[in-house]
Write an enzyme that holds these catalytic residues in place. Structure first.
Site, PDB file in Angstrom:
ATOM      1  N   VAL A 107       0.861  -1.174   0.000  1.00 20.33           N
ATOM      2  CA  VAL A 107       0.000   0.000   0.000  1.00 20.33           C
ATOM      3  C   VAL A 107       0.902   1.229   0.000  1.00 20.33           C
ATOM      4  CG1 VAL A 107      -1.796   1.274   1.225  1.00 20.33           C
ATOM      5  CG2 VAL A 107      -1.792  -1.229   1.278  1.00 20.33           C
ATOM      6  N   CYS A 108       0.614   2.160  -0.896  1.00 18.95           N
ATOM      7  CA  CYS A 108       1.348   3.425  -0.943  1.00 18.95           C
ATOM      8  C   CYS A 108       2.850   3.149  -1.114  1.00 18.95           C
ATOM      9  CB  CYS A 108       1.026   4.236   0.306  1.00 18.95           C
ATOM     10  SG  CYS A 108       1.491   5.976   0.226  1.00 18.95           S
ATOM     11  N   THR A 109       3.691   3.778  -0.288  1.00 22.08           N
ATOM     12  CA  THR A 109       5.138   3.646  -0.469  1.00 22.08           C
ATOM     13  C   THR A 109       5.700   2.357   0.109  1.00 22.08           C
ATOM     14  OG1 THR A 109       5.469   4.966   1.539  1.00 22.08           O
ATOM     15  CG2 THR A 109       5.533   6.124  -0.582  1.00 22.08           C
ATOM     16  N   THR A 127       2.533   3.120  -7.111  1.00 22.21           N
ATOM     17  CA  THR A 127       2.676   3.592  -5.744  1.00 22.21           C
ATOM     18  C   THR A 127       2.078   4.992  -5.681  1.00 22.21           C
ATOM     19  OG1 THR A 127       4.214   3.886  -3.893  1.00 22.21           O
ATOM     20  CG2 THR A 127       4.993   4.580  -6.060  1.00 22.21           C
TER      21      THR A 127
END
Length: 341
Positions: A107-109, A127
């Site tokens: 998730v995300c970074t 990302t």
């Protein structure tokens, strides 16, 4: 369809983790587990089993250390400020254990940690939009797509920032247990069933810069509100009270794109939204979105999304909204029966 198989979901915790990257997907899986025949065993773990502090200051207490955690079906790596620096011990653990689960999710970074562990090489991933360029630059073996909110590539699933993790988790629940369950969870969480994975992280209006000059900003708003209008350069220049040549040059300088490309983005986005959210026919959608003909819309979809409008609707159409029942027909007054004689 119900599947009684229990799936262990292990969420990796570390100092500087983004809280919503952890709790958003966990709420989705937890909500699914409240349904009969569905079981997600949710576990959290940090390197040493000790508490971690999230970016918001929230302290999270893991269930165990990573060494003591059970082998997961789904390994989820959240993002947060903690991913921006060096985490060699965590990276080493991911390098060893990341290839083992049935699903590897970021998730995300969190994608930065997976990339550092060599787990994204050769894969198409995404990302948070603000870190796509860094991910592509630092890890050239990774195929970074900055557009979608989440990407599936075999057992690997990566998502954009924060709330996109909820969209991805809903998609995984739908994959495991069907659309109806995912819809029930989404209703409970008051979110969309799921935004399609290839939906852009930004709308057309957010993807480009907002023009500084008022006449050009007005033109941007006009395009968004009237995709079916004449949106040629001459017509838009007249609306901005500029010559066509001056308008085209100023629009590109202030927004970072040409008028034609901006119009194409707005029309495609409008058509996608109608296909997802309405029962309008393809011809009606094409006309309302400014394409004129279904064939022109089809060419735009195939060029940009590599799929035809009908297939796009089949894959991403939301449940049909209830239609209001037609009002009852007015009663006609009849004459009373004649008295008997």
């Amino acid at each position: 369809m119900a599947d009684v198989k229990q799936r262990t979901v292990l969420v990796v915790l570390f100092d500087g983790v983004q809280g919503l990257d952890v709790t958003g997907p966990m709420e989705v899986f937890s909500g699914a587990s409240r349904s009969p025949g569905v079981s997600y065993d949710l576990r959290t773990a940090s390197l040493d089993g000790g508490p971690v502090r999230s970016t918001s200051g929230l302290t999270l207490m893991p269930d165990s250390s990573l060494a003591d955690a059970p082998a997961p079906h789904t390994l989820l790596v959240p993002g947060g400020q903690g991913t921006r620096g060096s985490l060699p011990e965590l990276t080493a653990w991911l390098r060893e254990h990341g290839p083992k689960p049935d699903r590897l999710v970021s998730v995300c970074t969190g994608a930065l940690l997976l990339a550092e562990a060599g787990l994204l090489d050769g894969h198409r991933v995404t990302t948070h939009w603000n870190y796509c360029e860094r991910l592509a630059r630092d890890y050239p073996a990774v195929r970074v797509d900055p557009e979608p909110i989440f990407v599936r590539d075999g057992r690997l699933a990566t998502s954009a920032g924060v709330t996109a993790g909820i969209d991805l988790a809903l998609a995984l629940v739908e994959e495991d247990h069907g659309r109806d369950l995912a819809l029930n969870i989404a209703r409970h969480l008051v979110v969309f069933l799921r935004r399609p994975g290839n939906q852009a992280q930004f709308s057309a209006q957010l993807r480009v810069q907002t023009a500084k000059r008022e006449p050009l900003r007005e033109v941007q708003h006009w395009i968004a509100q009237h995709p079916d209008a004449d949106l040629g350069v001459d017509a838009l220049a007249a609306r901005a009270r500029l010559s066509p040549r001056h308008f085209a040059r100023a629009f590109r300088a202030e927004t970072g794109t040409t008028p034609g490309r901006y119009v194409d983005q707005v029309r495609l986005e409008h058509a996608r939204r109608l296909l997802e959210d309405t029962a309008d026919g393809v011809q009606q959608v094409a006309r309302a979105s400014g394409y004129g003909t279904p064939e022109a819309m089809r060419r735009a979809f195939v060029k940009t999304l590599a799929t035809a409008p009908a297939e796009y609707r089949r894959r991403f159409r939301t449940p049909a909204p209830r239609t209001r029942a037609a009002p009852p027909a007015p009663r006609t007054r009849t004459a009373p029966p004649a008295p008997r004689t």
